[in-house]
Design a protein around this motif. Structure first.
Motif, PDB file in Angstrom:
ATOM      1  N   LYS A 161      47.360  34.758  19.996  1.00 56.31           N
ATOM      2  CA  LYS A 161      48.120  35.345  20.354  1.00 56.31           C
ATOM      3  C   LYS A 161      47.375  36.757  20.698  1.00 56.31           C
ATOM      4  CE  LYS A 161      52.960  36.096  20.810  1.00 56.31           C
ATOM      5  NZ  LYS A 161      54.627  36.260  20.057  1.00 56.31           N
ATOM      6  N   GLY A 162      47.077  37.705  22.088  1.00 58.85           N
ATOM      7  CA  GLY A 162      46.350  38.592  22.555  1.00 58.85           C
ATOM      8  C   GLY A 162      45.375  38.071  22.242  1.00 58.85           C
ATOM      9  N   GLN A 163      44.975  38.881  20.866  1.00 57.23           N
ATOM     10  CA  GLN A 163      44.306  39.550  19.484  1.00 57.23           C
ATOM     11  C   GLN A 163      44.797  39.538  18.977  1.00 57.23           C
ATOM     12  OE1 GLN A 163      40.999  40.835  21.047  1.00 57.23           O
ATOM     13  NE2 GLN A 163      42.547  41.086  22.814  1.00 57.23           N
ATOM     14  N   SER A 164      45.999  39.336  18.636  1.00 64.34           N
ATOM     15  CA  SER A 164      46.057  38.782  16.532  1.00 64.34           C
ATOM     16  C   SER A 164      45.650  37.028  16.654  1.00 64.34           C
ATOM     17  CB  SER A 164      47.769  38.617  16.753  1.00 64.34           C
ATOM     18  OG  SER A 164      47.521  40.339  17.089  1.00 64.34           O
ATOM     19  N   GLU A 165      45.422  37.266  15.526  1.00 61.35           N
ATOM     20  CA  GLU A 165      45.202  35.694  15.200  1.00 61.35           C
ATOM     21  C   GLU A 165      46.500  35.252  14.389  1.00 61.35           C
ATOM     22  OE1 GLU A 165      41.564  34.056  12.120  1.00 61.35           O
ATOM     23  OE2 GLU A 165      42.389  35.113  10.632  1.00 61.35           O
ATOM     24  N   ILE A 166      46.683  33.622  14.849  1.00 58.48           N
ATOM     25  CA  ILE A 166      47.707  33.295  14.199  1.00 58.48           C
ATOM     26  C   ILE A 166      47.550  31.909  13.235  1.00 58.48           C
ATOM     27  CG2 ILE A 166      49.696  34.427  16.021  1.00 58.48           C
ATOM     28  CD1 ILE A 166      49.057  31.343  17.685  1.00 58.48           C
ATOM     29  N   GLN A 167      46.688  31.904  13.595  1.00 58.48           N
ATOM     30  CA  GLN A 167      46.685  31.040  12.469  1.00 58.48           C
ATOM     31  C   GLN A 167      44.763  30.838  12.191  1.00 58.48           C
ATOM     32  OE1 GLN A 167      47.357  26.581  12.077  1.00 58.48           O
ATOM     33  NE2 GLN A 167      44.912  26.309  12.938  1.00 58.48           N
ATOM     34  N   GLY A 168      44.213  30.926  11.144  1.00 60.97           N
ATOM     35  CA  GLY A 168      42.758  31.188  10.517  1.00 60.97           C
ATOM     36  C   GLY A 168      42.055  29.758  10.386  1.00 60.97           C
ATOM     37  N   LYS A 169      40.975  29.710  10.857  1.00 69.67           N
ATOM     38  CA  LYS A 169      39.707  28.713  10.113  1.00 69.67           C
ATOM     39  C   LYS A 169      40.964  27.115   9.340  1.00 69.67           C
ATOM     40  CE  LYS A 169      37.158  31.912   8.083  1.00 69.67           C
ATOM     41  NZ  LYS A 169      36.107  31.788   7.554  1.00 69.67           N
ATOM     42  N   GLN A 170      41.260  26.169  10.655  1.00 71.93           N
ATOM     43  CA  GLN A 170      42.253  25.458   9.678  1.00 71.93           C
ATOM     44  C   GLN A 170      41.291  24.127  10.643  1.00 71.93           C
ATOM     45  OE1 GLN A 170      45.129  24.981   6.950  1.00 71.93           O
ATOM     46  NE2 GLN A 170      43.859  27.790   7.303  1.00 71.93           N
ATOM     47  N   PRO A 171      41.455  22.449   9.770  1.00 69.79           N
ATOM     48  CA  PRO A 171      40.589  22.465  10.230  1.00 69.79           C
ATOM     49  C   PRO A 171      40.701  21.561  11.561  1.00 69.79           C
ATOM     50  CG  PRO A 171      41.418  21.249   8.072  1.00 69.79           C
ATOM     51  CD  PRO A 171      41.856  22.777   8.446  1.00 69.79           C
TER      52      PRO A 171
END
Length: 108
Positions: free
Chosen positions: A42-52
């Motif tokens: 969201k913008g520059q912020s990660e809201i979910q990282g490396k998920q399948p």
């Protein structure tokens, strides 16, 4: 060279109301391996990282003004020659937010 994925939103509307739930979908036809992982921003912020999962349910929120737009992007992670490589970011999908008062006032 990593290829950028495509991000989409469902349902697709011209405007969204605060606390409305939508699903972001990240897709690519370039990566053919089964063990891909997806990150959402969201913008520059990660809201979910490396998920399948290539989809993410979110609640449209964080409206600080009468009308505002929030942009989302995604990337794909793939193992290549024993290295985990991140794709280029997708083109952003922008959600235009309005409060319920604004919708009522505009007669929408």
């Amino acid at each position: 060279k990593p290829v950028a994925p495509t991000i989409s939103v469902d349902p697709r509307h011209d405007v969204y109301v605060r606390n409305e739930q939508v699903t972001l979908q990240c897709s690519t036809s370039y990566y053919h391996y089964k063990d891909k992982k997806y990150s959402f921003y969201k913008g520059q912020s990660e809201i979910q990282g490396k998920q399948p999962s290539q989809s993410l349910d979110i609640v449209v929120s964080d409206i600080s003004t009468y009308s505002n737009a929030v942009s989302y992007t995604c990337t794909v992670w793939q193992w290549v020659s024993k290295r985990e490589i991140e794709s280029l970011p997708s083109e952003a999908v922008s959600l235009r937010l309005v409060g319920k008062e604004a919708i009522f006032f505009m007669g929408v």
